[in-house]
Design a protein around this motif. Structure first.
Motif, mmCIF file in Angstrom:
data_model
loop_
_atom_site.group_PDB
_atom_site.id
_atom_site.type_symbol
_atom_site.label_atom_id
_atom_site.label_comp_id
_atom_site.label_asym_id
_atom_site.label_seq_id
_atom_site.Cartn_x
_atom_site.Cartn_y
_atom_site.Cartn_z
ATOM 1 N N PRO A 46 70.312 6.470 81.135
ATOM 2 C CA PRO A 46 69.679 6.045 82.391
ATOM 3 C C PRO A 46 69.040 4.660 82.316
ATOM 4 O O PRO A 46 68.868 4.001 83.340
ATOM 5 C CB PRO A 46 68.598 7.107 82.620
ATOM 6 C CG PRO A 46 68.712 8.100 81.529
ATOM 7 C CD PRO A 46 69.778 7.713 80.587
ATOM 8 N N ASP A 47 68.705 4.212 81.104
ATOM 9 C CA ASP A 47 68.042 2.910 80.973
ATOM 10 C C ASP A 47 68.969 1.734 81.275
ATOM 11 O O ASP A 47 68.530 0.601 81.403
ATOM 12 C CB ASP A 47 67.472 2.768 79.562
ATOM 13 C CG ASP A 47 68.530 3.060 78.504
ATOM 14 O OD1 ASP A 47 69.487 3.810 78.816
ATOM 15 O OD2 ASP A 47 68.423 2.531 77.376
ATOM 16 N N VAL A 48 70.264 1.993 81.425
ATOM 17 C CA VAL A 48 71.221 0.896 81.616
ATOM 18 C C VAL A 48 70.901 0.084 82.879
ATOM 19 O O VAL A 48 71.070 -1.133 82.909
ATOM 20 C CB VAL A 48 72.669 1.437 81.644
ATOM 21 C CG1 VAL A 48 72.940 2.248 82.897
ATOM 22 C CG2 VAL A 48 73.680 0.317 81.508
ATOM 23 N N TYR A 49 70.410 0.763 83.911
ATOM 24 C CA TYR A 49 70.147 0.057 85.170
ATOM 25 C C TYR A 49 69.001 -0.943 85.011
ATOM 26 O O TYR A 49 69.079 -2.074 85.472
ATOM 27 C CB TYR A 49 69.835 1.053 86.287
ATOM 28 C CG TYR A 49 71.039 1.894 86.660
ATOM 29 C CD1 TYR A 49 72.095 1.337 87.378
ATOM 30 C CD2 TYR A 49 71.126 3.223 86.270
ATOM 31 C CE1 TYR A 49 73.215 2.100 87.708
ATOM 32 C CE2 TYR A 49 72.247 3.992 86.598
ATOM 33 C CZ TYR A 49 73.280 3.427 87.311
ATOM 34 O OH TYR A 49 74.388 4.176 87.635
ATOM 35 N N ALA A 99 75.782 14.616 78.967
ATOM 36 C CA ALA A 99 74.701 13.631 79.038
ATOM 37 C C ALA A 99 74.198 13.283 77.637
ATOM 38 O O ALA A 99 73.891 12.127 77.340
ATOM 39 C CB ALA A 99 73.559 14.177 79.889
ATOM 40 N N ALA A 100 74.166 14.296 76.768
ATOM 41 C CA ALA A 100 73.635 14.065 75.422
ATOM 42 C C ALA A 100 74.484 13.067 74.641
ATOM 43 O O ALA A 100 73.988 12.363 73.768
ATOM 44 C CB ALA A 100 73.547 15.392 74.677
ATOM 45 N N PHE A 125 74.531 17.755 92.004
ATOM 46 C CA PHE A 125 75.170 18.278 90.810
ATOM 47 C C PHE A 125 74.673 17.474 89.614
ATOM 48 O O PHE A 125 75.142 16.377 89.373
ATOM 49 C CB PHE A 125 76.695 18.200 90.937
ATOM 50 C CG PHE A 125 77.251 19.135 91.973
ATOM 51 C CD1 PHE A 125 77.858 20.317 91.589
ATOM 52 C CD2 PHE A 125 77.138 18.842 93.325
ATOM 53 C CE1 PHE A 125 78.361 21.203 92.550
ATOM 54 C CE2 PHE A 125 77.638 19.715 94.283
ATOM 55 C CZ PHE A 125 78.252 20.902 93.898
ATOM 56 N N PRO A 126 73.692 18.014 88.895
ATOM 57 C CA PRO A 126 73.161 17.266 87.754
ATOM 58 C C PRO A 126 74.224 17.119 86.668
ATOM 59 O O PRO A 126 75.154 17.924 86.587
ATOM 60 C CB PRO A 126 72.000 18.129 87.254
ATOM 61 C CG PRO A 126 71.954 19.344 88.100
ATOM 62 C CD PRO A 126 73.093 19.341 89.054
ATOM 63 N N THR A 148 73.888 10.162 86.441
ATOM 64 C CA THR A 148 73.544 10.347 87.848
ATOM 65 C C THR A 148 73.658 11.813 88.272
ATOM 66 O O THR A 148 74.637 12.478 87.922
ATOM 67 C CB THR A 148 74.523 9.512 88.721
ATOM 68 O OG1 THR A 148 74.717 8.244 88.094
ATOM 69 C CG2 THR A 148 74.007 9.339 90.127
ATOM 70 N N ASP A 149 72.691 12.283 89.046
ATOM 71 C CA ASP A 149 72.840 13.577 89.722
ATOM 72 C C ASP A 149 73.783 13.353 90.894
ATOM 73 O O ASP A 149 73.487 12.553 91.774
ATOM 74 C CB ASP A 149 71.489 14.070 90.260
ATOM 75 C CG ASP A 149 70.632 14.635 89.138
ATOM 76 O OD1 ASP A 149 71.127 14.734 88.003
ATOM 77 O OD2 ASP A 149 69.462 14.964 89.421
#
Ligand code: WTA
Length: 646
Positions: free
Chosen positions: A26-29, A19-20, A12-13, A427-428
């Motif tokens: 995603p760069d947090v990791y 997300a916007a 489930f994307p 996360t998907d």
């Protein structure tokens, strides 16, 4: 719960819109990975410190960690006053909903007054920084006020779930050495007042550290009164000044003790401290739920007597200036749509609850949530046990309207805050999997020797780096702290006690406890604790307890007992008596679902009870390997005793 329902392939994307605008990308990791300590240092700056730390982490004496060494802050100031100073005094901190339908709206400004008054009252009662204060209360705002008042003056709160027995309360008071108990006459549960004060009277009578009992009036029930010891909250707190200057305490100053079940009969007092704990609960609450303080209405449905209540009803949301819901009662009172009614009424945007509740809603049917407007919801959370894919999908569709990401959060009383979970908008999602270690957290799956396992393998979950909200010790028992968590794979590896699987993508699936701890409706109960309680009954000679899988509660408690020679009656009445005995002794959540009276228990040659075989019976399975039993005919004896239907 099995995770193999053929749904593992589904993804489930993240919804695009969410997300916007998500708090984290995603760069947090990668950021956290590149410099873990710098990452946590950045998160600590979400808080207001009176003195900056000189060192982020002192891990020179593992497993005893110190975070933000030399830093000073006041936790209550961070949760309340600073928001008022920043001009948000009129923002609602809690929409409180009593079970009978009475409501209270508490703004940050009001919360500040209430906490200051309560802090002044505690000082008047002689409570000092470092003293322990027991809190045994229903879900009413004074419970939060009491916790924050303790934090404000540096006293250590020790909240005991209101569903626990007088015995459980007494042992926790004794172990922690509490000087004050804060309670109420009672609270409302399932449509009726349920008394709390009698258990406090009973417990305090058996301990010697408590000087005073401070009692909130909630239900107007008659209460026994011990002059000189007992005080009404409204007499003592209401007349205090609403001014109190918070003192800054060391980052490692103890904040609270929370008892949790271990593998032995005596519960462990998990100790949490101030700066690191507040940093991680605040950051995780903000990142895991994408919390927007100006827009969201956040609801954690847990009780304040559990760590979920501490971290995600009180400390995380308040540190982030969230507006939260607090609900006193049960989901079916006065009707099965009560929760959905609350979501509709307050336009709740983020809901955090447990799989057992979702499965109960599934049982009641999707037409109930369908009657309410749940369109305000945008993020959903789950905690307490693995959420099976069926429940995940139902939650997603029938509560989340197919549009809300579900954040399945794995963590523990000991970890203080989220440790493994997807991030909404990043996360998907995979129904049933907690997926990814939280940014700044190192979680691994290892084999029995501690070797890290690759993808597509099953083993034990460990945490390989210290984290800010980690427990600091077991109250009064450093050795037990080391033995329980930090000895299986050495002093720098935390053994969580959970089995875990890594799938082909490296996502983590939690598989339940590997020790003798059961998980009933998300509550940890030790098999040994229930066995000890049963054996304490005059009719019982021996007892073995297992957690058998249960479609609603995750696990149900099934006990096998051997009666003493004199106790001939093994009928239903005795079984009822034993079930009630455990409920009274430990608390209703520990009441066995089923008790079977047997002649023998299956034991290995070294005398260990083979719970695995008992679990086979309790779950109606073919028996596994019986070759290590002293006497394999024992199992036939047990099976012969079972009612045909079970
Ligand atoms: C289990 C509650 C799978 C696990 C915050 C853990 C979970 C124990 C999850 C801690 C989850 C909690 N998925 N299992 N999302 N959340 N658990 O201390 O076995 O009451 O060790 O903390 O619950 O329970 P505790």
């Amino acid at each position: 719960m099995s995770e193999s329902t053929g749904q593992e392939g589904r993804r489930f994307p993240a919804p695009e819109q969410l997300a916007a605008h998500a708090n984290v990308g995603p760069d947090v990791y990668a950021q956290a990975e590149s410099d873990r300590l710098a990452f946590w240092e950045t998160q600590a700056r979400r808080l207001t410190w009176s003195q900056e730390w000189d060192q982020v982490l002192d891990w020179s004496n593992p497993p005893f960690a110190k975070w933000f060494v030399g830093g000073k802050l006041n936790v209550a100031y961070n949760c309340v006053d600073r928001h008022v100073e920043d001009g948000h005094g009129e923002q609602v901190a809690y929409h409180w909903e009593g079970e009978p339908g009475d409501t209270r709206t508490i703004t940050y400004a009001q919360l500040q007054d209430d906490v200051c008054r309560a802090a002044n009252a505690l000082l008047e009662l002689g409570v000092q920084a470092g003293d322990r204060v027991a809190i045994y209360m229903p879900m009413i705002p004074e419970a939060v006020v009491a916790m924050l008042a303790c934090a404000r003056i540096g006293a250590v709160h020790m909240v005991v779930f209101g569903g626990f027995s007088a015995d459980a309360l007494a042992s926790r008071i004794t172990d922690s050495g509490a000087v004050l108990v804060i309670t109420s006459d009672g609270g409302y549960r399932r449509g009726a007042p349920s008394a709390l004060k009698p258990a406090v009277d009973d417990a305090v009578g058996r301990t010697d550290s408590v000087r005073n009992v401070l009692v909130v009036r909630r239900t107007q029930q008659d209460v026994e009164w011990t002059e000189g010891r007992d005080l009404w909250w409204h007499d003592v707190v209401d007349r205090q000044s609403a001014e109190h200057t918070p003192e800054a305490f060391d980052a490692e100053h103890p904040l609270y003790i929370m008892y949790t079940s271990g593998t032995t009969a005596s519960p462990k007092g998990i100790l949490h401290t101030s700066g690191g704990y507040l940093t991680q609960v605040a950051y995780s609450h903000w990142a895991s739920f994408d919390l927007k303080p100006d827009d969201d209405v956040f609801w954690t449905s847990a009780d304040i007597g559990w760590v979920t209540g501490h971290s995600y009803i009180v400390y995380g949301p308040l540190a982030n200036r969230a507006t939260s819901i607090m609900y006193e009662g049960t989901p079916e009172t006065p009707h099965r749509g009560r929760w959905f009614e609350i979501i509709e009424k307050y336009k709740v945007t983020i809901m955090y609850t447990a799989p057992t509740v979702i499965r109960t809603f599934m049982k009641w049917g999707e037409d109930i949530p369908a009657k309410f407007d749940l369109s305000s919801l945008r993020v959903l959370g789950s905690v307490g046990e693995p959420i099976n894919p069926e429940a995940w999908l139902w939650y997603h569709e029938h509560i989340g309207g197919g549009r809300c990401p579900i954040v399945d959060t794995w963590w523990q009383t000991e970890t203080g805050a989220h440790m493994i979970n997807p991030l909404p908008g990043v996360t998907d999602l995979k129904p049933g999997s907690a997926q990814t270690p939280f940014p700044g957290i190192s979680a691994k799956v290892v084999d029995d020797e501690g070797n890290e396992l690759g993808d597509d393998s099953t083993g034990l979950l460990v945490l390989t780096e210290p984290w800010p909200s980690m427990l600091r010790t077991i109250w009064g028992d450093d050795d037990r702290y080391v033995d329980t968590y930090w000895s299986r794979f050495g002093k720098e590896v935390y053994f969580a006690g959970d089995g875990a699987k890594k799938d082909d993508d490296g996502d983590i699936w939690l598989l339940g406890r590997v020790d003798d701890v059961m998980n009933v409706s998300g509550h940890r109960i030790s098999t040994t604790e229930v066995e000890s309680s049963l054996v304490a009954h005059p009719t019982v000679a021996e007892a073995a307890v297992v957690g058998a899988s249960d479609p609603t509660t995750g696990q149900g408690i099934v006990a096998f007992v051997i009666l003493r020679g004199a106790a001939e009656d093994s009928g239903d009445e005795l079984v009822q008596q034993l079930r009630n005995h455990v409920a009274k002794d430990i608390g209703p959540i520990a009441k066995p679902r089923q008790i079977m009276v047997v002649q023998e228990l299956p034991k290995t040659r070294s005398g260990k009870i083979m719970r695995r075989l008992l679990r086979d019976i309790a779950e109606n399975r073919e028996l596994g390997d019986v070759t290590t039993l002293t006497d394999s005919s024992v199992m036939n004896l047990i099976k012969d005793k079972l009612p045909a239907s079970s």
